[in-house]
Write a protein that holds these residues in place. Structure first.
Motif, PDB file in Angstrom:
ATOM      1  N   PRO A 170       0.819  -1.216   0.000  1.00 38.72           N
ATOM      2  CA  PRO A 170       0.000   0.000   0.000  1.00 38.72           C
ATOM      3  C   PRO A 170       0.850   1.262   0.000  1.00 38.72           C
ATOM      4  CG  PRO A 170      -0.036  -1.052   2.158  1.00 38.72           C
ATOM      5  CD  PRO A 170       0.623  -2.007   1.212  1.00 38.72           C
ATOM      6  N   PRO A 171       0.424   2.286  -0.739  1.00 39.70           N
ATOM      7  CA  PRO A 171       1.168   3.547  -0.784  1.00 39.70           C
ATOM      8  C   PRO A 171       1.054   4.310   0.529  1.00 39.70           C
ATOM      9  CG  PRO A 171      -0.914   3.774  -1.928  1.00 39.70           C
ATOM     10  CD  PRO A 171      -0.784   2.328  -1.558  1.00 39.70           C
ATOM     11  N   GLU A 172       1.991   5.210   0.731  1.00 37.83           N
ATOM     12  CA  GLU A 172       1.961   6.025   1.946  1.00 37.83           C
ATOM     13  C   GLU A 172       1.008   7.202   1.820  1.00 37.83           C
ATOM     14  OE1 GLU A 172       5.919   7.186   2.831  1.00 37.83           O
ATOM     15  OE2 GLU A 172       6.647   5.148   3.185  1.00 37.83           O
ATOM     16  N   SER A 173       0.642   7.530   0.594  1.00 39.45           N
ATOM     17  CA  SER A 173      -0.254   8.667   0.378  1.00 39.45           C
ATOM     18  C   SER A 173      -1.618   8.400   0.996  1.00 39.45           C
ATOM     19  CB  SER A 173      -0.416   8.948  -1.112  1.00 39.45           C
ATOM     20  OG  SER A 173      -0.942   7.808  -1.766  1.00 39.45           O
ATOM     21  N   PHE A 174      -2.270   9.470   1.416  1.00 38.86           N
ATOM     22  CA  PHE A 174      -3.564   9.358   2.099  1.00 38.86           C
ATOM     23  C   PHE A 174      -4.590  10.232   1.392  1.00 38.86           C
ATOM     24  CE2 PHE A 174      -6.579  11.131   5.172  1.00 38.86           C
ATOM     25  CZ  PHE A 174      -7.157   9.962   5.662  1.00 38.86           C
ATOM     26  N   THR A 175      -5.730   9.639   1.057  1.00 37.14           N
ATOM     27  CA  THR A 175      -6.827  10.383   0.437  1.00 37.14           C
ATOM     28  C   THR A 175      -7.927  10.575   1.467  1.00 37.14           C
ATOM     29  OG1 THR A 175      -6.351   9.407  -1.727  1.00 37.14           O
ATOM     30  CG2 THR A 175      -8.515  10.413  -1.431  1.00 37.14           C
ATOM     31  N   PRO A 176      -8.306  11.812   1.757  1.00 41.75           N
ATOM     32  CA  PRO A 176      -9.356  12.042   2.768  1.00 41.75           C
ATOM     33  C   PRO A 176     -10.699  11.492   2.303  1.00 41.75           C
ATOM     34  CG  PRO A 176      -8.858  14.061   1.593  1.00 41.75           C
ATOM     35  CD  PRO A 176      -7.824  13.068   1.167  1.00 41.75           C
ATOM     36  N   LYS A 177     -11.626  11.402   3.223  1.00 39.30           N
ATOM     37  CA  LYS A 177     -12.945  10.883   2.902  1.00 39.30           C
ATOM     38  C   LYS A 177     -13.659  11.826   1.936  1.00 39.30           C
ATOM     39  CE  LYS A 177     -16.816   8.546   5.117  1.00 39.30           C
ATOM     40  NZ  LYS A 177     -17.420   8.135   6.392  1.00 39.30           N
ATOM     41  N   LEU A 178     -14.126  11.272   0.830  1.00 39.38           N
ATOM     42  CA  LEU A 178     -14.759  12.060  -0.218  1.00 39.38           C
ATOM     43  C   LEU A 178     -16.279  12.045  -0.081  1.00 39.38           C
ATOM     44  CD1 LEU A 178     -12.597  10.705  -3.194  1.00 39.38           C
ATOM     45  CD2 LEU A 178     -12.241  12.837  -1.916  1.00 39.38           C
ATOM     46  N   ALA A 179     -16.920  12.922  -0.818  1.00 38.84           N
ATOM     47  CA  ALA A 179     -18.386  12.942  -0.843  1.00 38.84           C
ATOM     48  C   ALA A 179     -18.892  11.686  -1.535  1.00 38.84           C
ATOM     49  CB  ALA A 179     -18.871  14.182  -1.595  1.00 38.84           C
ATOM     50  N   THR A 180     -20.057  11.207  -1.136  1.00 44.37           N
ATOM     51  CA  THR A 180     -20.635  10.033  -1.767  1.00 44.37           C
ATOM     52  C   THR A 180     -21.243  10.404  -3.115  1.00 44.37           C
ATOM     53  OG1 THR A 180     -22.830  10.345  -0.789  1.00 44.37           O
ATOM     54  CG2 THR A 180     -21.204   9.064   0.486  1.00 44.37           C
ATOM     55  N   SER A 181     -21.491   9.393  -3.935  1.00 46.99           N
ATOM     56  CA  SER A 181     -22.138   9.622  -5.221  1.00 46.99           C
ATOM     57  C   SER A 181     -23.530  10.221  -5.025  1.00 46.99           C
ATOM     58  CB  SER A 181     -22.233   8.308  -5.996  1.00 46.99           C
ATOM     59  OG  SER A 181     -22.850   8.499  -7.247  1.00 46.99           O
ATOM     60  N   PHE A 182     -24.224   9.798  -3.976  1.00 49.46           N
ATOM     61  CA  PHE A 182     -25.545  10.356  -3.671  1.00 49.46           C
ATOM     62  C   PHE A 182     -25.453  11.863  -3.448  1.00 49.46           C
ATOM     63  CE2 PHE A 182     -28.698  11.727  -0.544  1.00 49.46           C
ATOM     64  CZ  PHE A 182     -29.878  11.302  -1.138  1.00 49.46           C
ATOM     65  N   GLU A 183     -24.456  12.296  -2.677  1.00 46.79           N
ATOM     66  CA  GLU A 183     -24.269  13.721  -2.402  1.00 46.79           C
ATOM     67  C   GLU A 183     -23.862  14.470  -3.663  1.00 46.79           C
ATOM     68  OE1 GLU A 183     -22.766  13.464   2.268  1.00 46.79           O
ATOM     69  OE2 GLU A 183     -21.360  13.013   0.637  1.00 46.79           O
ATOM     70  N   LEU A 184     -22.995  13.870  -4.448  1.00 48.04           N
ATOM     71  CA  LEU A 184     -22.533  14.518  -5.678  1.00 48.04           C
ATOM     72  C   LEU A 184     -23.664  14.672  -6.690  1.00 48.04           C
ATOM     73  CD1 LEU A 184     -19.051  12.830  -6.257  1.00 48.04           C
ATOM     74  CD2 LEU A 184     -19.473  15.205  -5.640  1.00 48.04           C
ATOM     75  N   GLU A 185     -24.462  13.619  -6.880  1.00 50.02           N
ATOM     76  CA  GLU A 185     -25.531  13.692  -7.868  1.00 50.02           C
ATOM     77  C   GLU A 185     -26.583  14.715  -7.474  1.00 50.02           C
ATOM     78  OE1 GLU A 185     -25.421  12.425 -10.862  1.00 50.02           O
ATOM     79  OE2 GLU A 185     -23.445  11.688 -10.272  1.00 50.02           O
ATOM     80  N   ALA A 186     -26.869  14.841  -6.173  1.00 50.48           N
ATOM     81  CA  ALA A 186     -27.801  15.878  -5.716  1.00 50.48           C
ATOM     82  C   ALA A 186     -27.218  17.260  -6.003  1.00 50.48           C
ATOM     83  CB  ALA A 186     -28.073  15.714  -4.218  1.00 50.48           C
ATOM     84  N   MET A 187     -25.900  17.396  -5.829  1.00 54.16           N
ATOM     85  CA  MET A 187     -25.235  18.668  -6.125  1.00 54.16           C
ATOM     86  C   MET A 187     -25.305  18.975  -7.621  1.00 54.16           C
ATOM     87  SD  MET A 187     -21.191  19.668  -5.891  1.00 54.16           S
ATOM     88  CE  MET A 187     -20.911  18.865  -7.484  1.00 54.16           C
ATOM     89  N   TYR A 188     -25.041  17.970  -8.463  1.00 55.18           N
ATOM     90  CA  TYR A 188     -25.077  18.187  -9.918  1.00 55.18           C
ATOM     91  C   TYR A 188     -26.475  18.557 -10.381  1.00 55.18           C
ATOM     92  CZ  TYR A 188     -20.335  16.307 -10.357  1.00 55.18           C
ATOM     93  OH  TYR A 188     -18.982  16.107 -10.260  1.00 55.18           O
ATOM     94  N   ASP A 189     -27.500  17.935  -9.818  1.00 55.12           N
ATOM     95  CA  ASP A 189     -28.885  18.293 -10.159  1.00 55.12           C
ATOM     96  C   ASP A 189     -29.160  19.745  -9.795  1.00 55.12           C
ATOM     97  OD1 ASP A 189     -29.357  15.729 -11.052  1.00 55.12           O
ATOM     98  OD2 ASP A 189     -30.403  15.070  -9.238  1.00 55.12           O
ATOM     99  N   HIS A 190     -28.746  20.125  -8.581  1.00 55.33           N
ATOM    100  CA  HIS A 190     -28.958  21.489  -8.100  1.00 55.33           C
ATOM    101  C   HIS A 190     -28.176  22.485  -8.955  1.00 55.33           C
ATOM    102  CE1 HIS A 190     -29.394  24.134  -4.226  1.00 55.33           C
ATOM    103  NE2 HIS A 190     -29.896  24.704  -5.307  1.00 55.33           N
TER     104      HIS A 190
END
Length: 266
Positions: A170-190
């Motif tokens: 596993p890489p040492e890099s860390f990706t923070p917790k991202l928005a869910t697809s549900f949250e993103l799709e609601a944002m794109y609709d808006h």
């Protein structure tokens, strides 16, 4: 092996509209071979459990037993924070396509804290643009030009194998917790609704104009808090537009009253 298990538990194989139960079973077996136990099937044409289990064999019965079935893709992907779409086609409407080995390293980094989906399309045509719009990244499996077609389960095996191998270191890099697809799709609709109101996108074909925004935000990787900020901006734009419209109506009515008063004096 515990670190590998932790990464793989956050990864799911998603089959969109598979045609044959045997391919579902073979995909379940391939995923289980590589330590991935979550299988999601969306709108299958045939979900004959007997035929699925025949190809899954007893070793992958647990994967089939916990298999999730959804009617539509948007709902199936709602809880995922990173989605990889597999495609054999390229074109101007399809953004940069990655190699399985390269995307595997990214998946391992992201899946430490984010639920990740590997999305596969129907056997006869693959994923269409309307389905790929949900994806944060696209991947193509390199093949010989003499015969490029892969069986669905073969594609699942190659992708999950590369991820399994990448998870061993596993890489040492860390990706923070991202928005869910549900949250993103609601944002794109808006966002689409707001941009159409201010005539920034063509209301006749808003999806075409939204593709660039989707690509931009996918490259950034939005977190839930950032999604809320963008939706807050949309609400403020809408509020300001309504305020200006109300003020314009008020001024017109005031002018009309002034004209009526002058007429009375005459």
């Amino acid at each position: 092996m515990k670190p590998v298990r932790a990464f793989l538990d956050n990864i799911a194989v998603v089959l969109h509209r598979p045609h044959f139960p045997e391919n579902i079973g073979a995909a379940a077996r391939a995923a289980k071979n590589m330590g991935i136990r979550r299988l999601i099937v969306v709108d299958p044409l045939d979900c004959d459990l007997t035929r699925i289990l025949k190809m899954a064999t007893h070793a992958a019965e647990d994967v089939v037993a916990t298999m999730e079935i959804y009617d539509n893709l948007r709902e199936a992907l709602g809880s995922f924070q990173y989605i990889i779409g597999t495609t054999a086609r390229t074109g101007s409407q399809r953004r940069t396509i990655m190699d399985p080995r390269d995307i595997a390293r990214r998946v391992v980094s992201i899946s430490r804290t984010n639920k990740t989906a590997l999305l596969f399309g129907p056997e006869n045509r693959g994923l269409a643009n309307r389905e790929l719009k949900y994806c944060h990244a696209l991947v193509t499996i390199p093949t010989s030009q003499e015969f490029a077609s892969l069986n669905l389960a073969q594609a699942v095996m190659i992708m999950t194998y590369e991820i399994f191998r990448a998870a061993e270191q596993p890489p040492e890099s860390f990706t923070p917790k991202l928005a869910t697809s549900f949250e993103l799709e609601a944002m794109y609709d808006h966002l689409q609704e707001t941009l159409a109101k201010i005539h920034f996108v063509n209301p006749e074909n808003p999806e075409y104009w939204m593709r660039s925004l989707r690509r931009f935000f996918s490259r950034i990787g939005l977190q839930a808090r950032e999604v809320k900020i963008i939706r807050g901006i949309c609400r403020q734009i809408e509020w300001y537009g309504e305020k200006m419209a109300f003020e314009a109506v008020r001024q017109v009515r005031a002018q009309d009253k002034g004209i009526d008063s002058i007429s009375c004096l005459d």
